[in-house]
Scaffold this motif. Structure first.
Motif, mmCIF file in Angstrom:
data_model
loop_
_atom_site.group_PDB
_atom_site.id
_atom_site.type_symbol
_atom_site.label_atom_id
_atom_site.label_comp_id
_atom_site.label_asym_id
_atom_site.label_seq_id
_atom_site.Cartn_x
_atom_site.Cartn_y
_atom_site.Cartn_z
ATOM 1 N N GLY A 130 0.837 -1.199 0.000
ATOM 2 C CA GLY A 130 0.000 0.000 0.000
ATOM 3 C C GLY A 130 0.869 1.245 0.000
ATOM 4 O O GLY A 130 2.046 1.195 0.357
ATOM 5 N N THR A 131 0.296 2.361 -0.396
ATOM 6 C CA THR A 131 1.034 3.622 -0.387
ATOM 7 C C THR A 131 1.316 4.037 1.045
ATOM 8 O O THR A 131 0.413 4.040 1.889
ATOM 9 C CB THR A 131 0.215 4.718 -1.088
ATOM 10 N N GLU A 132 2.567 4.393 1.312
ATOM 11 C CA GLU A 132 3.005 4.687 2.680
ATOM 12 C C GLU A 132 2.158 5.763 3.345
ATOM 13 O O GLU A 132 1.738 5.620 4.493
ATOM 14 C CB GLU A 132 4.481 5.116 2.644
ATOM 15 N N TRP A 133 1.887 6.854 2.613
ATOM 16 C CA TRP A 133 1.118 7.949 3.207
ATOM 17 C C TRP A 133 -0.313 7.522 3.526
ATOM 18 O O TRP A 133 -0.877 7.902 4.544
ATOM 19 C CB TRP A 133 1.100 9.148 2.252
ATOM 20 N N ARG A 134 -0.905 6.723 2.621
ATOM 21 C CA ARG A 134 -2.300 6.324 2.840
ATOM 22 C C ARG A 134 -2.413 5.329 3.999
ATOM 23 O O ARG A 134 -3.391 5.335 4.736
ATOM 24 C CB ARG A 134 -2.873 5.719 1.561
ATOM 25 N N ILE A 135 -1.418 4.461 4.156
ATOM 26 C CA ILE A 135 -1.442 3.537 5.288
ATOM 27 C C ILE A 135 -1.436 4.324 6.593
ATOM 28 O O ILE A 135 -2.230 4.057 7.503
ATOM 29 C CB ILE A 135 -0.246 2.566 5.229
ATOM 30 N N ALA A 136 -0.530 5.314 6.692
ATOM 31 C CA ALA A 136 -0.468 6.129 7.913
ATOM 32 C C ALA A 136 -1.787 6.840 8.168
ATOM 33 O O ALA A 136 -2.243 6.955 9.313
ATOM 34 C CB ALA A 136 0.671 7.148 7.791
ATOM 35 N N GLU A 137 -2.419 7.318 7.106
ATOM 36 C CA GLU A 137 -3.700 8.012 7.233
ATOM 37 C C GLU A 137 -4.777 7.060 7.763
ATOM 38 O O GLU A 137 -5.551 7.416 8.665
ATOM 39 C CB GLU A 137 -4.114 8.561 5.863
ATOM 40 N N VAL A 138 -4.823 5.831 7.218
ATOM 41 C CA VAL A 138 -5.844 4.866 7.644
ATOM 42 C C VAL A 138 -5.568 4.383 9.069
ATOM 43 O O VAL A 138 -6.499 4.157 9.845
ATOM 44 C CB VAL A 138 -5.898 3.670 6.660
ATOM 45 N N VAL A 139 -4.285 4.238 9.429
ATOM 46 C CA VAL A 139 -3.938 3.859 10.803
ATOM 47 C C VAL A 139 -4.477 4.900 11.782
ATOM 48 O O VAL A 139 -5.069 4.570 12.812
ATOM 49 C CB VAL A 139 -2.410 3.693 10.963
ATOM 50 N N ASN A 140 -4.288 6.179 11.458
ATOM 51 C CA ASN A 140 -4.817 7.241 12.309
ATOM 52 C C ASN A 140 -6.340 7.173 12.403
ATOM 53 O O ASN A 140 -6.924 7.376 13.464
ATOM 54 C CB ASN A 140 -4.404 8.615 11.760
ATOM 55 N N LYS A 141 -6.964 6.882 11.276
ATOM 56 C CA LYS A 141 -8.431 6.807 11.252
ATOM 57 C C LYS A 141 -8.949 5.632 12.066
ATOM 58 O O LYS A 141 -9.923 5.757 12.816
ATOM 59 C CB LYS A 141 -8.905 6.688 9.799
#
Length: 577
Positions: A130-141
């Protein structure tokens, strides 16, 4: 997928029609010069999006690909993996199919991460890229840490009774301390700090207004309002921060400075704290000094290959002085730290005098200025020179005394690195002479001067191409019939709607040649020095900025706003090149 397994990333992108053979060749040539990753070069030039690069990498690694914009995580899957593991290894569980857990990972080849997830989830793991930035975003969510988390913490803290009376009586201060240790207040401040670090803010501003407390983050040089909190929380937040930084919570009338070291998201973060009384209470600013991101390699700062080569040669000279100039927040200290990082060795004694020490550098002896006890830059520098240094970093040349000591050290066999506040490289010479430093010292000691500004990088996920009008082409020194593509900022979830993500420096490097030394001795103006330096081969910041606009790295609006060059100068410097 097997046809792409282990094939070069560029070949996969060409085969899939994302880039052409010619574009790949140009990107590979740039990679040889800059040593950047191919994907980074393609994204920065607008030839491929981060999602396209990630999907191609998945084919290259022969693993699945997950577009987290289109896939929803199953709650039953998320609960199988702890937040600590998800954040530490940048992964997020997606779904459970039979006895296999699909996990989106930034690095699907991380065996340690997969083993840990299998132990926690008690099932087999199917990794997907997965895209690194999007993974971090979903983890936060999924696990918290978003603005909703801040809202929840604020609501919990608002229900806590807190004394806001400004009193100097000991019993009231004891009560303030007791209240500041209550769980809702502690959680409120921790969430505030954690969000600042996760959003890569450089500063957190806590500003009391008439009826609210505004929290603003400085991200990529710009302030963003994050939340307006109830005014009743102001005393709780400021007192908690003061206690953490060992400041006097009973003193609300005078500015104070302190420091906090905390562990956030499994990494150590230093926070420099400054309080100042304003109309509606105490204003608090926290400078975030992330140890993990503090040291940026010299090659990644934004120097063009030509300027990088010159600067590297300058800092490897055995003696003399090198100055980095620019306004506050232009990355001067970061540039000097990157230089020290390539100079340090077991055989070299490097010492610094700073106000204050921002990042701890392994293998380098760092000292702080303490003006209150008379330990000024000049006094500390004199003491350092008796410690047998080879290289000395002086945080800033603020006065004639410091300048005189620094320049004499450079003439006696030391390499001295320092910063100065002025607009461009030639102005550093005239500024020092105006401060009272003897022209022969300036001319003899200076090896070179770097002037720089920071501009925001366009977000590769949302930047939009456009064809500029004739006025813009003229500004860039291009003919009206030139076929050129520029990019503008749009905004998406990956850049918090700003259209920009990250920053890089715009530079000019002036080497002190024999001709420039003669002109310095003659006390000529900065303008005359500038023309002479350009004749000797100096490329101006205006030219560097223009080339980065044409490369699609940043926007012309950002360059005009931050580099602050006049339209005529921008056009003339490009034509002169």
């Amino acid at each position: 997928m097997e046809e792409f397994y282990k094939k070069p990333l560029g070949d996969i992108l060409v085969t899939r029609g994302i880039i052409s053979d010619e574009q790949l060749k140009e990107a590979l040539d740039e990679q040889i010069q800059t040593h950047k990753r191919l994907g980074e070069i393609l994204m920065s030039s607008g030839l491929a999006t981060e999602e396209q690069i990630t999907e191609a990498r998945a084919l290259q690694l022969d693993v699945g690909y997950v577009n987290l914009q289109e896939v929803e995580c199953e709650a039953e899957a998320v609960v199988l993996v702890s937040e600590q593991t998800a954040r530490a290894y940048n992964l997020i569980p997606i779904a459970m199919v039979r006895d296999r857990l699909t996990v989106a990972m930034a690095n699907p080849l991380d065996v340690e991460a997969m083993d840990l997830v299998q132990i926690e989830a008690k099932c087999r793991v199917e990794p997907a890229l997965g895209t690194e930035w999007r993974i971090a975003e979903v983890v936060n969510k999924q696990y918290g840490g978003t603005s909703d988390d801040l809202q929840t913490a604020a609501q919990q803290a608002t229900g806590t009774e807190f004394s806001t009376e400004e009193s100097d009586h000991g019993e009231d201060i004891d009560e303030v301390k007791r209240q500041s240790h209550r769980a809702p207040v502690v959680r409120m401040v921790n969430v505030l700090l954690t969000q600042g670090v996760r959003r890569k803010a450089s500063d957190i501003h806590i500003e009391p207004r008439r009826n609210t407390v505004d929290v603003r983050f400085r991200i990529d040089g710009e302030l963003h309002l994050v939340k307006s909190l109830p005014k009743s929380l102001h005393a709780a937040i400021t007192s908690r921060i003061k206690i953490m930084s060992d400041l006097d919570i009973s003193e609300r009338r005078l500015p104070q400075d302190g420091r906090i070291t905390v562990r956030l998201d499994n990494k150590m973060v230093d926070l420099r704290v400054s309080t100042s009384p304003i109309l509606y209470g105490e204003r608090v600013v926290l400078r975030i000094l992330d140890r993990a991101s503090g040291m940026i390699p010299l090659e990644e700062l934004g120097f063009a290959p030509h300027e990088l080569s010159i600067f590297t040669k300058l800092v490897t000279r055995p003696h003399g002085i090198i100055l980095v100039t620019g306004p506050t927040g232009s990355g001067k200290t970061t540039t000097l730290y990157a230089a020290l990082n390539i100079l340090k060795s077991e055989n070299t004694n490097i010492m610094t005098v700073e106000d204050p020490v921002e990042y701890e550098l392994e293998g380098i002896n760092q000292t702080n200025v303490h003006s209150r006890i008379g330990l000024t830059f000049a006094n500390q520098l004199r003491a350092i020179l008796r410690q047998d240094p080879d290289i000395v970093l002086v945080g800033e040349i603020r006065d004639t005394e410091t300048a005189d000591v620094a320049f004499r050290a450079a003439l006696t066999g030391h390499l001295v690195l320092s910063t100065l506040h002025c607009n461009d490289a030639p102005s550093a010479v005239t500024r020092l002479v105006d401060q009272g430093v003897e022209p022969f010292l300036v001319g003899s000691a200076i090896n070179g001067v770097v002037a720089q500004r920071l501009v925001r990088l366009l977000c590769p996920d949302c930047k939009a191409a456009y064809h500029p009008d004739e006025k813009t082409k003229s500004l860039l020194g291009l003919p009206s019939d030139a076929d050129v593509t520029l990019y503008r900022a749009v905004g998406c979830t990956n850049c918090n709607g700003s259209g920009y993500r990250g920053r890089l420096s715009i530079n000019e490097v002036m080497v002190m040649t024999d001709q420039l030394r003669k002109l310095t001795m003659m006390k000529v103006s900065a303008s005359e020095l500038r023309h002479a330096a350009m004749a000797e081969g100096m490329r101006t910041m205006a030219l560097d900025a223009t080339e980065k606009v044409l490369a699609g790295v940043t926007t012309i609006e950002e360059v005009q706003r931050k580099v602050m060059v006049e339209s005529e100068e921008l056009s003339m410097t490009l034509k002169a090149a």
